[in-house]
Design a protein around this motif. Sequence first.
Motif, mmCIF file in Angstrom:
data_model
loop_
_atom_site.group_PDB
_atom_site.id
_atom_site.type_symbol
_atom_site.label_atom_id
_atom_site.label_comp_id
_atom_site.label_asym_id
_atom_site.label_seq_id
_atom_site.Cartn_x
_atom_site.Cartn_y
_atom_site.Cartn_z
ATOM 1 N N GLU A 124 0.925 -1.067 -0.045
ATOM 2 C CA GLU A 124 0.039 -0.182 0.024
ATOM 3 C C GLU A 124 0.966 1.434 -0.033
ATOM 4 O OE1 GLU A 124 -2.724 -0.131 3.254
ATOM 5 O OE2 GLU A 124 -3.737 -2.090 2.620
ATOM 6 N N LEU A 125 1.176 1.854 -1.057
ATOM 7 C CA LEU A 125 1.916 3.054 -1.433
ATOM 8 C C LEU A 125 1.212 4.340 -1.276
ATOM 9 C CD1 LEU A 125 4.891 3.947 -2.065
ATOM 10 C CD2 LEU A 125 4.002 3.873 -4.305
ATOM 11 N N THR A 126 1.618 5.190 -0.165
ATOM 12 C CA THR A 126 1.031 6.419 -0.240
ATOM 13 C C THR A 126 2.024 7.538 -0.697
ATOM 14 O OG1 THR A 126 -0.310 5.924 1.358
ATOM 15 C CG2 THR A 126 -0.084 8.061 1.314
ATOM 16 N N LEU A 127 1.760 8.443 -1.384
ATOM 17 C CA LEU A 127 3.051 9.376 -2.015
ATOM 18 C C LEU A 127 2.671 10.648 -1.323
ATOM 19 C CD1 LEU A 127 3.512 8.390 -5.625
ATOM 20 C CD2 LEU A 127 4.652 7.721 -3.576
ATOM 21 N N SER A 128 3.545 11.391 -0.590
ATOM 22 C CA SER A 128 3.261 12.738 -0.109
ATOM 23 C C SER A 128 4.510 13.387 0.425
ATOM 24 C CB SER A 128 2.312 12.558 1.099
ATOM 25 O OG SER A 128 2.200 13.755 2.128
ATOM 26 N N ASP A 129 4.466 14.697 0.152
ATOM 27 C CA ASP A 129 5.826 15.320 0.291
ATOM 28 C C ASP A 129 5.798 16.017 1.718
ATOM 29 O OD1 ASP A 129 7.003 14.796 -2.055
ATOM 30 O OD2 ASP A 129 5.870 16.778 -3.157
ATOM 31 N N ARG A 130 4.822 15.881 2.386
ATOM 32 C CA ARG A 130 4.543 16.105 4.009
ATOM 33 C C ARG A 130 5.533 15.091 4.858
ATOM 34 N NH1 ARG A 130 0.860 13.710 7.304
ATOM 35 N NH2 ARG A 130 -0.308 12.343 6.074
ATOM 36 N N LEU A 131 5.926 15.671 5.853
ATOM 37 C CA LEU A 131 6.742 14.620 6.857
ATOM 38 C C LEU A 131 5.218 13.726 7.784
ATOM 39 C CD1 LEU A 131 9.476 16.594 8.310
ATOM 40 C CD2 LEU A 131 9.565 14.779 6.587
ATOM 41 N N VAL A 132 5.321 12.595 7.700
ATOM 42 C CA VAL A 132 4.186 11.649 8.176
ATOM 43 C C VAL A 132 4.955 11.171 9.674
ATOM 44 C CG1 VAL A 132 3.409 11.177 6.116
ATOM 45 C CG2 VAL A 132 4.926 9.592 6.867
ATOM 46 N N LEU A 148 18.001 14.223 8.373
ATOM 47 C CA LEU A 148 16.926 13.652 9.231
ATOM 48 C C LEU A 148 16.981 14.312 10.642
ATOM 49 C CD1 LEU A 148 17.652 9.797 8.572
ATOM 50 C CD2 LEU A 148 15.670 11.226 7.852
ATOM 51 N N SER A 149 15.772 14.541 11.211
ATOM 52 C CA SER A 149 15.776 15.091 12.548
ATOM 53 C C SER A 149 16.047 13.653 13.522
ATOM 54 C CB SER A 149 14.403 15.818 13.045
ATOM 55 O OG SER A 149 13.466 14.714 12.579
ATOM 56 N N ASP A 150 16.246 14.010 14.755
ATOM 57 C CA ASP A 150 16.351 12.938 15.830
ATOM 58 C C ASP A 150 15.068 12.149 15.757
ATOM 59 O OD1 ASP A 150 18.895 13.755 16.521
ATOM 60 O OD2 ASP A 150 18.152 14.783 18.283
ATOM 61 N N SER A 151 15.150 10.631 15.860
ATOM 62 C CA SER A 151 14.047 9.968 15.635
ATOM 63 C C SER A 151 14.162 8.446 16.545
ATOM 64 C CB SER A 151 13.579 9.824 14.071
ATOM 65 O OG SER A 151 12.792 8.907 13.961
ATOM 66 N N ALA A 152 13.421 7.976 16.769
ATOM 67 C CA ALA A 152 13.322 6.715 17.138
ATOM 68 C C ALA A 152 13.426 5.370 16.182
ATOM 69 C CB ALA A 152 12.441 6.267 18.102
ATOM 70 N N LEU A 153 13.121 6.152 14.894
ATOM 71 C CA LEU A 153 13.242 5.168 13.743
ATOM 72 C C LEU A 153 14.724 4.713 13.452
ATOM 73 C CD1 LEU A 153 10.774 6.775 11.569
ATOM 74 C CD2 LEU A 153 10.008 5.006 13.189
ATOM 75 N N VAL A 154 14.691 3.479 12.695
ATOM 76 C CA VAL A 154 16.237 3.002 12.453
ATOM 77 C C VAL A 154 16.134 3.546 10.800
ATOM 78 C CG1 VAL A 154 17.352 1.122 11.820
ATOM 79 C CG2 VAL A 154 15.875 1.044 13.574
ATOM 80 N N ALA A 155 17.193 4.027 10.616
ATOM 81 C CA ALA A 155 17.401 4.945 9.178
ATOM 82 C C ALA A 155 18.710 3.928 8.454
ATOM 83 C CB ALA A 155 18.059 6.092 9.425
ATOM 84 N N MET A 269 19.225 11.021 1.153
ATOM 85 C CA MET A 269 17.642 10.180 1.122
ATOM 86 C C MET A 269 17.959 8.986 2.019
ATOM 87 S SD MET A 269 15.582 9.064 -2.254
ATOM 88 C CE MET A 269 17.085 8.275 -3.072
ATOM 89 N N HIS A 270 16.926 8.603 2.675
ATOM 90 C CA HIS A 270 16.878 7.544 3.761
ATOM 91 C C HIS A 270 15.666 6.482 3.692
ATOM 92 C CE1 HIS A 270 19.811 10.005 5.528
ATOM 93 N NE2 HIS A 270 20.609 9.225 6.121
ATOM 94 N N ILE A 271 15.972 5.115 4.041
ATOM 95 C CA ILE A 271 15.043 4.416 4.414
ATOM 96 C C ILE A 271 14.472 4.711 5.781
ATOM 97 C CG2 ILE A 271 13.990 1.978 4.418
ATOM 98 C CD1 ILE A 271 16.038 1.475 2.265
ATOM 99 N N LEU A 272 13.473 4.562 6.372
ATOM 100 C CA LEU A 272 13.157 4.538 7.644
ATOM 101 C C LEU A 272 12.197 3.496 8.359
ATOM 102 C CD1 LEU A 272 12.768 8.493 8.291
ATOM 103 C CD2 LEU A 272 14.908 7.138 8.796
ATOM 104 N N ILE A 273 12.471 2.840 9.239
ATOM 105 C CA ILE A 273 11.540 1.761 9.713
ATOM 106 C C ILE A 273 11.604 1.783 11.190
ATOM 107 C CG2 ILE A 273 11.685 0.220 7.580
ATOM 108 C CD1 ILE A 273 13.946 -1.604 9.428
ATOM 109 N N PRO A 274 10.537 1.080 11.691
ATOM 110 C CA PRO A 274 10.615 0.947 13.428
ATOM 111 C C PRO A 274 11.754 0.265 13.716
ATOM 112 C CG PRO A 274 8.320 0.831 12.390
ATOM 113 C CD PRO A 274 9.338 0.747 11.201
#
Length: 295
Positions: A124-132, A148-155, A269-274
């Motif tokens: 399910e692909l959602t395209l958006s230029d806003r930060l979700v 990237l800002s500080d985040s609990a996600l893995v980059a 550019m990064h991939i972010l996951i939990p």
Amino acid sequence: MDRLTSMTVFIKAAELGSFAAAAEALHLSPQMVAKHVARLEARLGTALINRTTRRQSLTDIGHRYYESCKVVVAEADNADLLAMDMKRTPAGVIRVNAPVTFGSFSLAPFISDYLGQYPQVQVELTLSDRLVDPLEEGYEVLIRIGELSDSALVAYPLQPYRLIACASPEYIARQGMPATPADLARHSCLIYGIWSPSVPCRWRFSREGRTEEVRPQGRLRANDWKALLHAALAGYGITLGPEDVLQEEIRRGNLLQVLPDYQGPARPMHILIPDRRRATVKISSFVDALRAAFG
């Protein structure tokens, strides 16, 4: 006898309070349960369980050994599950969020190839230029362009998102080829963004460590780069867009690169996951494929 099996039997005997109950739960004979416990006691040289005709209880050492055995057996079970999970075929729904232009032109063909390789997966692909917010909105994989800002996600870093300037051969024949970024001032530029006098559009080019910034002017602005690409192909001006897309149009002869001796803007550019520890086989597979394609 396997020591890990003996630990498992001992844990069950300690939790259920008797060899008979442990034997029934593990589908063993009470005599076999007793043998497993006796083997551990012989190895350790100490009693783990106080046994009487009416009841049994853990010794002081038995209590501490019981707690340690639970950790060891749990880690062994986790290792087995991880190995089995890695062997399984990816399946299920992956919810992905990505920027509009990258998602439309680069990510969409990749996803088509990935789905062809893994028929049990749905995307399910959602395209958006806003930060979700992936936690609030339920996204499992995100592609982000920019710092990237500080985040609990893995980059996971990917190749930088590079932009180059291009125009059609017809436009260049009619208006001439710019030699420097400053020459863009006399050209019709196709500008990505919205009208904002307080935040004017800027194009930055660099060469030999020196950066030049220009404010492009033109009759067409759009918040969707696909519209600008169509205008560039039709000969209406110079566009600044993603290198991987425009190189294909250059190869076909539809566009010419403008200012080829200069480097256009580039953004990380990064991939972010939990948390990676919770990544399922479907997510791990998708991320690995992304990194192979764009990393």
